[in-house]
Write a protein that holds these residues in place. Structure first.
Motif, PDB file in Angstrom:
ATOM      1  N   VAL A  61       3.620   9.132  -6.048  1.00  0.00           N
ATOM      2  CA  VAL A  61       3.459   8.041  -5.087  1.00  0.00           C
ATOM      3  C   VAL A  61       2.532   6.990  -5.675  1.00  0.00           C
ATOM      4  O   VAL A  61       1.500   7.320  -6.254  1.00  0.00           O
ATOM      5  CB  VAL A  61       2.841   8.548  -3.751  1.00  0.00           C
ATOM      6  N   THR A  63       0.548   3.609  -4.155  1.00  0.00           N
ATOM      7  CA  THR A  63       0.245   2.980  -2.873  1.00  0.00           C
ATOM      8  C   THR A  63      -0.259   1.559  -3.096  1.00  0.00           C
ATOM      9  O   THR A  63      -1.271   1.349  -3.756  1.00  0.00           O
ATOM     10  CB  THR A  63      -0.813   3.799  -2.102  1.00  0.00           C
ATOM     11  N   PRO A  67      -0.553  -5.764  -0.082  1.00  0.00           N
ATOM     12  CA  PRO A  67       0.746  -6.369  -0.409  1.00  0.00           C
ATOM     13  C   PRO A  67       0.753  -7.897  -0.345  1.00  0.00           C
ATOM     14  O   PRO A  67       1.378  -8.549  -1.178  1.00  0.00           O
ATOM     15  CB  PRO A  67       1.701  -5.759   0.613  1.00  0.00           C
ATOM     16  N   ILE A  83       0.832   0.605   1.701  1.00  0.00           N
ATOM     17  CA  ILE A  83       2.244   0.965   1.759  1.00  0.00           C
ATOM     18  C   ILE A  83       2.535   1.965   0.646  1.00  0.00           C
ATOM     19  O   ILE A  83       2.623   1.589  -0.535  1.00  0.00           O
ATOM     20  CB  ILE A  83       3.145  -0.283   1.592  1.00  0.00           C
ATOM     21  N   PRO A  84       2.678   3.255   0.986  1.00  0.00           N
ATOM     22  CA  PRO A  84       3.018   4.248  -0.040  1.00  0.00           C
ATOM     23  C   PRO A  84       4.457   4.056  -0.527  1.00  0.00           C
ATOM     24  O   PRO A  84       5.363   3.835   0.268  1.00  0.00           O
ATOM     25  CB  PRO A  84       2.864   5.587   0.667  1.00  0.00           C
ATOM     26  N   VAL A  85       4.640   4.111  -1.838  1.00  0.00           N
ATOM     27  CA  VAL A  85       5.968   3.972  -2.432  1.00  0.00           C
ATOM     28  C   VAL A  85       6.263   5.250  -3.216  1.00  0.00           C
ATOM     29  O   VAL A  85       5.743   5.448  -4.315  1.00  0.00           O
ATOM     30  CB  VAL A  85       6.028   2.742  -3.368  1.00  0.00           C
ATOM     31  N   PHE A  87       8.351   7.870  -5.545  1.00  0.00           N
ATOM     32  CA  PHE A  87       9.308   7.783  -6.643  1.00  0.00           C
ATOM     33  C   PHE A  87       9.256   9.082  -7.431  1.00  0.00           C
ATOM     34  O   PHE A  87       8.380   9.917  -7.229  1.00  0.00           O
ATOM     35  CB  PHE A  87       9.025   6.566  -7.542  1.00  0.00           C
ATOM     36  N   LYS A 124       6.858   1.219 -14.958  1.00  0.00           N
ATOM     37  CA  LYS A 124       5.448   1.426 -14.606  1.00  0.00           C
ATOM     38  C   LYS A 124       4.546   1.699 -15.810  1.00  0.00           C
ATOM     39  O   LYS A 124       3.540   2.390 -15.693  1.00  0.00           O
ATOM     40  CB  LYS A 124       5.320   2.535 -13.557  1.00  0.00           C
TER      41      LYS A 124
END
Length: 149
Positions: A61, A63, A67, A83-85, A87, A124
């Motif tokens: 994750v 976060t 944003p 906002i946790p993303v 993947f 990333k």
């Protein structure tokens, strides 16, 4: 992706002008619009069972805490909602094979080793993902430098 990473690294970081895009060594190893490269960079193959807890993919994750700030819509603030993303990240060891002349393949492994360690590959990379190192020395039988004859 491995060939592109190595070619980009050679162009940006190697001091000899022959390794710049359009240079002789760069063209021989990686190719150019007129001819294919001298080497074949095969796909990296996952070594089964080598990943974290023997899994090739692992949930992770990132976060985003501010944003609006990252979208250039305002300064970071204490009232922003994180906002946790979620993947999946790849874990484990991979077999890498480069086919062609041994001296050129050895040089390609040297370049690729530096590129994977310093720049990484995939998504990333600015967050540290995709950084890799060779666990063992590539299996080559000649330590000589490639010849540009």
């Amino acid at each position: 992706a491995l060939k592109g990473l190595a070619a980009s690294y050679a162009d940006k970081h190697l001091e000899d002008d022959g390794w710049r895009k359009g240079g002789e060594a760069h063209g021989i190893m990686f190719g150019n619009p007129q001819s294919a490269g001298y080497l074949t960079f095969f796909d990296a193959m996952y070594i089964p069972g080598s990943g974290f807890q023997s899994r090739s993919l692992w949930p992770d994750v990132i976060t985003v805490h501010h944003p609006d700030y990252y979208q250039k819509e305002g300064p970071p603030a204490d009232w922003d909602s994180p906002i946790p993303v979620p993947f999946l990240s790849a874990t484990g060891s991979y077999l890498i094979v480069i086919g062609g002349d041994i001296a050129w393949a050895n040089k390609a492994f040297q370049i690729l080793s530096l590129a994977l360690l310093e720049e990484g590959i995939g998504a990333k990379t600015s967050s540290g993902y995709g950084r890799m190192r060779f666990d063992m020395t590539p299996d080559v039988t000649s330590g000589s430098e490639p010849s540009l004859n």
